[in-house]
Design a protein around this motif. Sequence first.
Motif, mmCIF file in Angstrom:
data_model
loop_
_atom_site.group_PDB
_atom_site.id
_atom_site.type_symbol
_atom_site.label_atom_id
_atom_site.label_comp_id
_atom_site.label_asym_id
_atom_site.label_seq_id
_atom_site.Cartn_x
_atom_site.Cartn_y
_atom_site.Cartn_z
ATOM 1 N N GLY A 63 0.988 -1.323 0.092
ATOM 2 C CA GLY A 63 -0.153 0.038 -0.030
ATOM 3 C C GLY A 63 0.874 1.185 0.061
ATOM 4 N N GLY A 64 2.315 1.083 0.015
ATOM 5 C CA GLY A 64 3.288 2.296 -0.103
ATOM 6 C C GLY A 64 3.308 2.836 1.295
ATOM 7 N N HIS A 65 3.197 2.076 2.301
ATOM 8 C CA HIS A 65 3.639 2.734 3.469
ATOM 9 C C HIS A 65 3.919 1.482 4.429
ATOM 10 C CE1 HIS A 65 -0.565 1.757 4.140
ATOM 11 N NE2 HIS A 65 -0.244 1.191 5.100
ATOM 12 N N PHE A 66 5.030 1.840 5.201
ATOM 13 C CA PHE A 66 5.755 0.838 6.209
ATOM 14 C C PHE A 66 4.962 0.358 7.118
ATOM 15 C CE2 PHE A 66 8.253 -0.093 9.936
ATOM 16 C CZ PHE A 66 9.265 -0.952 9.248
ATOM 17 N N SER A 67 4.873 -0.854 7.613
ATOM 18 C CA SER A 67 4.024 -0.925 8.843
ATOM 19 C C SER A 67 4.711 -2.337 9.677
ATOM 20 C CB SER A 67 2.738 -1.254 8.478
ATOM 21 O OG SER A 67 2.608 -2.415 7.545
ATOM 22 N N TYR A 68 4.744 -2.359 10.732
ATOM 23 C CA TYR A 68 4.994 -3.489 11.504
ATOM 24 C C TYR A 68 3.626 -4.257 11.791
ATOM 25 C CZ TYR A 68 9.289 -1.103 13.276
ATOM 26 O OH TYR A 68 10.191 -0.467 13.196
ATOM 27 N N LEU A 69 4.063 -5.419 11.455
ATOM 28 C CA LEU A 69 3.093 -6.907 11.565
ATOM 29 C C LEU A 69 3.310 -7.721 12.839
ATOM 30 C CD1 LEU A 69 2.249 -7.325 7.946
ATOM 31 C CD2 LEU A 69 1.082 -5.842 9.250
ATOM 32 N N ASP A 70 2.465 -7.657 14.027
ATOM 33 C CA ASP A 70 3.013 -8.582 15.191
ATOM 34 C C ASP A 70 2.147 -9.783 15.264
ATOM 35 O OD1 ASP A 70 4.731 -6.561 15.923
ATOM 36 O OD2 ASP A 70 2.991 -5.412 16.936
ATOM 37 N N ASN A 71 2.653 -10.903 15.642
ATOM 38 C CA ASN A 71 2.103 -12.072 15.919
ATOM 39 C C ASN A 71 1.684 -12.359 14.462
ATOM 40 O OD1 ASN A 71 2.914 -12.346 18.367
ATOM 41 N ND2 ASN A 71 1.234 -11.029 19.114
ATOM 42 N N PHE A 72 2.458 -12.753 13.272
ATOM 43 C CA PHE A 72 2.032 -12.901 11.961
ATOM 44 C C PHE A 72 1.743 -14.456 11.685
ATOM 45 C CE2 PHE A 72 2.390 -13.225 7.367
ATOM 46 C CZ PHE A 72 1.730 -12.169 7.052
ATOM 47 N N VAL A 73 0.358 -14.820 11.593
ATOM 48 C CA VAL A 73 0.126 -16.370 11.372
ATOM 49 C C VAL A 73 -0.349 -16.327 10.054
ATOM 50 C CG1 VAL A 73 -1.042 -18.376 12.126
ATOM 51 C CG2 VAL A 73 -0.112 -16.623 14.007
ATOM 52 N N ALA A 74 0.307 -16.902 9.009
ATOM 53 C CA ALA A 74 -0.096 -17.080 7.717
ATOM 54 C C ALA A 74 -0.833 -18.269 7.316
ATOM 55 C CB ALA A 74 0.990 -16.731 6.657
ATOM 56 N N PHE A 75 -1.746 -18.196 6.616
ATOM 57 C CA PHE A 75 -2.766 -19.576 6.237
ATOM 58 C C PHE A 75 -2.969 -19.465 4.705
ATOM 59 C CE2 PHE A 75 -5.564 -16.513 7.667
ATOM 60 C CZ PHE A 75 -6.607 -16.455 6.789
ATOM 61 N N THR A 76 -2.912 -18.368 3.838
ATOM 62 C CA THR A 76 -3.106 -18.543 2.450
ATOM 63 C C THR A 76 -2.490 -16.980 1.849
ATOM 64 O OG1 THR A 76 -5.101 -18.712 0.745
ATOM 65 C CG2 THR A 76 -5.252 -17.167 2.747
ATOM 66 N N TYR A 77 -2.881 -17.042 0.507
ATOM 67 C CA TYR A 77 -2.153 -16.048 -0.447
ATOM 68 C C TYR A 77 -3.328 -14.979 -1.013
ATOM 69 C CZ TYR A 77 2.271 -18.752 0.282
ATOM 70 O OH TYR A 77 3.094 -19.498 0.652
ATOM 71 N N GLY A 78 -2.917 -13.950 -1.124
ATOM 72 C CA GLY A 78 -4.020 -12.975 -1.857
ATOM 73 C C GLY A 78 -4.073 -13.262 -3.530
ATOM 74 N N THR A 79 -5.255 -12.920 -3.812
ATOM 75 C CA THR A 79 -5.802 -13.461 -5.223
ATOM 76 C C THR A 79 -5.199 -12.382 -6.357
ATOM 77 O OG1 THR A 79 -7.747 -12.112 -4.828
ATOM 78 C CG2 THR A 79 -7.916 -14.698 -4.437
ATOM 79 N N PHE B 280 -3.438 -13.955 10.124
ATOM 80 C CA PHE B 280 -3.808 -13.193 11.277
ATOM 81 C C PHE B 280 -2.513 -12.152 11.810
ATOM 82 C CE2 PHE B 280 -6.528 -16.939 11.571
ATOM 83 C CZ PHE B 280 -7.780 -16.298 11.767
ATOM 84 N N HIS B 281 -2.883 -11.007 12.288
ATOM 85 C CA HIS B 281 -1.708 -10.395 12.593
ATOM 86 C C HIS B 281 -2.663 -9.294 13.551
ATOM 87 C CE1 HIS B 281 -2.188 -7.215 9.851
ATOM 88 N NE2 HIS B 281 -2.265 -7.987 8.819
ATOM 89 N N ALA B 282 -1.647 -8.530 14.737
ATOM 90 C CA ALA B 282 -2.277 -7.368 15.306
ATOM 91 C C ALA B 282 -2.362 -6.205 14.313
ATOM 92 C CB ALA B 282 -1.438 -7.232 16.554
ATOM 93 N N VAL B 283 -3.210 -5.067 14.773
ATOM 94 C CA VAL B 283 -3.504 -4.060 13.952
ATOM 95 C C VAL B 283 -2.239 -3.518 13.441
ATOM 96 C CG1 VAL B 283 -4.230 -1.740 13.858
ATOM 97 C CG2 VAL B 283 -5.770 -3.590 15.157
ATOM 98 N N PRO B 284 -2.020 -3.278 12.392
ATOM 99 C CA PRO B 284 -0.297 -2.705 11.748
ATOM 100 C C PRO B 284 -0.109 -1.389 12.542
ATOM 101 C CG PRO B 284 -1.954 -3.189 9.813
ATOM 102 C CD PRO B 284 -2.848 -3.481 11.189
ATOM 103 N N ARG B 285 1.277 -1.476 13.079
ATOM 104 C CA ARG B 285 1.623 -0.138 13.512
ATOM 105 C C ARG B 285 2.600 0.703 12.607
ATOM 106 N NH1 ARG B 285 5.042 -1.231 17.131
ATOM 107 N NH2 ARG B 285 5.578 -3.571 16.733
ATOM 108 N N ASP B 286 2.799 1.672 12.725
ATOM 109 C CA ASP B 286 3.587 2.608 11.569
ATOM 110 C C ASP B 286 4.697 2.582 12.469
ATOM 111 O OD1 ASP B 286 3.772 4.508 13.779
ATOM 112 O OD2 ASP B 286 2.133 5.729 12.726
ATOM 113 N N ALA B 287 5.909 3.387 11.620
ATOM 114 C CA ALA B 287 7.397 3.348 12.010
ATOM 115 C C ALA B 287 7.300 3.761 13.353
ATOM 116 C CB ALA B 287 8.040 4.178 11.144
ATOM 117 N N ALA B 288 6.544 4.584 13.889
ATOM 118 C CA ALA B 288 6.658 5.480 15.298
ATOM 119 C C ALA B 288 6.070 4.244 16.358
ATOM 120 C CB ALA B 288 5.885 6.817 15.489
ATOM 121 N N GLY B 289 5.349 3.347 15.907
ATOM 122 C CA GLY B 289 4.714 2.311 16.701
ATOM 123 C C GLY B 289 3.249 2.473 17.039
#
Length: 249
Positions: free
Chosen positions: A170-186, A194-203
């Motif tokens: 999406g053109g912006h940096f984000s942290y993704l915590d507790n990332f549990v992957a189960f499929t791929y985007g179409t 699954f992951h926590a709400v994304p955080r920006d560079a400042a947290g």
Amino acid sequence: MAKSWLITGVEPCEIWRRRRFGVVGQRYPAAVIRLALLFGCAILLNGCGLGREVAESAVVQAASPASAVESPSMANGAAAASARATRLSPPDPNSPGPNSPDPNSPLAAGSESCPPTGHAAVVDRARQRGWLCSEGVADAQFPITTAVSQPAPGTYKVYAKDRGTTSTFGGHFSYLDNFVAFTYGTNTGARIAFHAVPRDAAGDPYQPYEAVGALSWFGQSSGCIRVLPAQSALIWDHLRPGDAVVVVS
């Protein structure tokens, strides 16, 4: 009588009991025979000054609970024997354990979507709700924020886990915590997880936590399943590679 006692070694009261009651005495309760014997012995020993003590002892024993036909000691003995038999009996392999769910109790809402065994997770995009499953039983539901069109309904398998990862989608940096992957985007083939709400560079979170699960935010995710930080840790601990993720809508 004293001579007979010395020769045979049998006490006078015992001799008197045998002569007085014989076999017939066996038909009487033991408490009745004991009471009669004590009074009889009191009469025989009265000349020796012992009759009063024996008689008083007889009255005390007759009034005590032990004179009942089934004394407490007998009842306790039977209870102890029953308890020993219970302890020695092998456990029934078909009986439920102490921590097993009651088979007659209704299952929690959402259990019908859970796989019958193992750990799993369910995603309901239409309601913006998810829940974890354990052995076919649903846990409490939690709010989620998802994309509108993906992932498509179906059953997937967890294939990767990252305690923390990053994204520039999406053109912006984000942290993704507790990332549990189960499929791929179409569309792009990016991992969906699954992951926590994304955080920006400042947290700081990109989405207000109170807005997670709100229908007004439905579609704000590009494909992943956003959850609250505490819930993301529970999902991380619950799911392992190979566990099922069921998308119902």
